[in-house]
Motif scaffolding. Structure first.
Motif, PDB file in Angstrom:
ATOM      1  N   UNK A  26      13.041  27.385  19.079  1.00 19.61           N
ATOM      2  CA  UNK A  26      13.131  26.832  17.721  1.00 19.61           C
ATOM      3  C   UNK A  26      14.492  26.192  17.484  1.00 19.61           C
ATOM      4  N   UNK A  27      15.559  26.865  17.908  1.00 22.65           N
ATOM      5  CA  UNK A  27      16.908  26.323  17.737  1.00 22.65           C
ATOM      6  C   UNK A  27      17.106  25.047  18.557  1.00 22.65           C
ATOM      7  N   UNK A  28      16.530  25.007  19.741  1.00 20.75           N
ATOM      8  CA  UNK A  28      16.605  23.797  20.560  1.00 20.75           C
ATOM      9  C   UNK A  28      15.880  22.652  19.862  1.00 20.75           C
ATOM     10  N   UNK A  29      14.750  22.932  19.259  1.00 17.76           N
ATOM     11  CA  UNK A  29      14.028  21.877  18.527  1.00 17.76           C
ATOM     12  C   UNK A  29      14.837  21.380  17.331  1.00 17.76           C
ATOM     13  N   UNK A  30      15.533  22.270  16.656  1.00 20.38           N
ATOM     14  CA  UNK A  30      16.415  21.844  15.561  1.00 20.38           C
ATOM     15  C   UNK A  30      17.505  20.920  16.100  1.00 20.38           C
ATOM     16  N   UNK A  31      18.072  21.289  17.245  1.00 16.20           N
ATOM     17  CA  UNK A  31      19.108  20.460  17.874  1.00 16.20           C
ATOM     18  C   UNK A  31      18.539  19.106  18.300  1.00 16.20           C
ATOM     19  N   UNK A  32      17.352  19.091  18.885  1.00 22.64           N
ATOM     20  CA  UNK A  32      16.742  17.829  19.323  1.00 22.64           C
ATOM     21  C   UNK A  32      16.447  16.907  18.136  1.00 22.64           C
ATOM     22  N   UNK A  33      16.187  17.470  16.959  1.00 21.19           N
ATOM     23  CA  UNK A  33      15.899  16.659  15.773  1.00 21.19           C
ATOM     24  C   UNK A  33      17.151  15.981  15.224  1.00 21.19           C
ATOM     25  N   UNK A  34      18.308  16.608  15.385  1.00 20.22           N
ATOM     26  CA  UNK A  34      19.575  16.065  14.865  1.00 20.22           C
ATOM     27  C   UNK A  34      20.694  16.462  15.829  1.00 20.22           C
ATOM     28  N   UNK A  35      20.760  15.800  17.003  1.00 21.16           N
ATOM     29  CA  UNK A  35      21.644  16.276  18.060  1.00 21.16           C
ATOM     30  C   UNK A  35      23.144  16.117  17.848  1.00 21.16           C
ATOM     31  N   UNK A  36      23.583  15.137  17.114  1.00 19.95           N
ATOM     32  CA  UNK A  36      25.029  14.956  16.974  1.00 19.95           C
ATOM     33  C   UNK A  36      25.648  14.482  18.272  1.00 19.95           C
ATOM     34  N   UNK A  37      26.832  15.015  18.609  1.00 20.47           N
ATOM     35  CA  UNK A  37      27.593  14.564  19.767  1.00 20.47           C
ATOM     36  C   UNK A  37      27.069  15.199  21.054  1.00 20.47           C
ATOM     37  N   UNK A  38      26.888  14.352  22.079  1.00 24.53           N
ATOM     38  CA  UNK A  38      26.489  14.818  23.406  1.00 24.53           C
ATOM     39  C   UNK A  38      27.256  14.003  24.429  1.00 24.53           C
ATOM     40  N   UNK A  39      28.184  14.648  25.107  1.00 25.68           N
ATOM     41  CA  UNK A  39      29.002  13.996  26.140  1.00 25.68           C
ATOM     42  C   UNK A  39      29.747  12.771  25.603  1.00 25.68           C
ATOM     43  N   UNK A  40      30.262  12.875  24.381  1.00 23.47           N
ATOM     44  CA  UNK A  40      31.064  11.816  23.800  1.00 23.47           C
ATOM     45  C   UNK A  40      30.283  10.727  23.093  1.00 23.47           C
ATOM     46  N   UNK A  41      28.980  10.831  23.042  1.00 26.88           N
ATOM     47  CA  UNK A  41      28.159   9.829  22.348  1.00 26.88           C
ATOM     48  C   UNK A  41      27.230  10.543  21.369  1.00 26.88           C
ATOM     49  N   UNK A  42      26.791   9.807  20.372  1.00 25.68           N
ATOM     50  CA  UNK A  42      25.841  10.368  19.415  1.00 25.68           C
ATOM     51  C   UNK A  42      24.455  10.353  20.047  1.00 25.68           C
ATOM     52  N   UNK A  43      23.857  11.513  20.159  1.00 27.61           N
ATOM     53  CA  UNK A  43      22.529  11.619  20.748  1.00 27.61           C
ATOM     54  C   UNK A  43      21.459  11.169  19.783  1.00 27.61           C
ATOM     55  N   UNK A  44      20.416  10.558  20.324  1.00 25.66           N
ATOM     56  CA  UNK A  44      19.283  10.122  19.507  1.00 25.66           C
ATOM     57  C   UNK A  44      18.294  11.279  19.378  1.00 25.66           C
ATOM     58  N   UNK A  45      17.694  11.418  18.205  1.00 21.68           N
ATOM     59  CA  UNK A  45      16.686  12.471  18.039  1.00 21.68           C
ATOM     60  C   UNK A  45      15.522  12.277  19.009  1.00 21.68           C
ATOM     61  N   UNK A  46      14.961  13.371  19.470  1.00 23.66           N
ATOM     62  CA  UNK A  46      13.789  13.350  20.349  1.00 23.66           C
ATOM     63  C   UNK A  46      12.755  14.324  19.803  1.00 23.66           C
ATOM     64  N   UNK A  47      11.493  14.136  20.179  1.00 21.12           N
ATOM     65  CA  UNK A  47      10.437  15.020  19.652  1.00 21.12           C
ATOM     66  C   UNK A  47      10.664  16.480  20.022  1.00 21.12           C
ATOM     67  N   UNK A  48      10.091  17.375  19.226  1.00 26.35           N
ATOM     68  CA  UNK A  48      10.242  18.816  19.505  1.00 26.35           C
ATOM     69  C   UNK A  48       9.504  19.221  20.776  1.00 26.35           C
ATOM     70  N   UNK A  49       9.972  20.305  21.348  1.00 27.28           N
ATOM     71  CA  UNK A  49       9.326  20.898  22.513  1.00 27.28           C
ATOM     72  C   UNK A  49       8.230  21.847  22.039  1.00 27.28           C
ATOM     73  N   UNK A  50       7.193  21.969  22.833  1.00 28.87           N
ATOM     74  CA  UNK A  50       6.134  22.923  22.554  1.00 28.87           C
ATOM     75  C   UNK A  50       6.400  24.150  23.412  1.00 28.87           C
ATOM     76  N   UNK A  51       6.438  25.309  22.785  1.00 27.63           N
ATOM     77  CA  UNK A  51       6.636  26.555  23.528  1.00 27.63           C
ATOM     78  C   UNK A  51       5.413  26.821  24.394  1.00 27.63           C
ATOM     79  N   UNK A  52       5.648  27.120  25.659  1.00 23.36           N
ATOM     80  CA  UNK A  52       4.546  27.388  26.582  1.00 23.36           C
ATOM     81  C   UNK A  52       4.751  28.783  27.179  1.00 23.36           C
TER      82      UNK A  52
END
Length: 142
Positions: A26-52
């Motif tokens: 769940x926390x990873x999905x929150x991060x993927x929705x609004x990632x902020x800084x990743x390796x010096x660049x602003x990350x683009x949002x990506x779809x949530x992961x489905x728990x398997x």
């Protein structure tokens, strides 16, 4: 008789609480929705992961080949990554450690499923892309 009702209430409420490994996804999905800084660049949002559930039940040791392990467990894997964290007391701590070194993997839109497990302060996160199974036409319709 009154205490019996309390037990039933506790049993009915207990399944609603998220397990620590579910919370990490769940926390990873929150991060993927609004990632902020990743390796010096602003990350683009990506779809949530489905728990398997298969991805949450893996035991991975040194030298384990992840894709064959997933296939033996019944998950048709195209690509997978496993990330382990030691010393994180909870899901939030595990996420912080994962983001610090693996934010690009977390933000990879090719990964669509995830599972995590923990034993004490040791965490394992598995991200996977399912193999695309295409049915080939039979000889009569070709």
């Amino acid at each position: 008789m009154h205490s019996g009702a309390a037990v039933i209430l506790v049993l009915a409420v207990a399944p609603l609480q998220a397990q620590p490994q579910d919370l990490l996804v769940q926390l990873i999905n929150d991060y993927r929705a609004a990632p902020g800084n990743c390796k010096g660049a602003t990350g683009a949002p990506v779809p949530p992961l489905v728990a398997h559930p298969v991805l949450s039940k893996l035991t991975i040791g040194p030298g384990t080949l992840l894709e064959p392990l997933l296939e033996r467990a019944g998950y048709p894997v195209g690509h997978a990554e496993a990330i382990s964290v030691t010393g994180a007391p909870d899901a939030a701590g595990a996420l912080k450690a994962i983001i610090s070194k693996n934010c690009t993997i977390l933000l990879n839109p090719d990964f669509v499923t995830a599972g995590s497990s923990n034993t004490g302060d040791n965490w394992l996160l598995v991200l996977a892309q399912s193999a695309i199974v295409r049915k080939l036409p039979d000889a009569a319709s070709a």
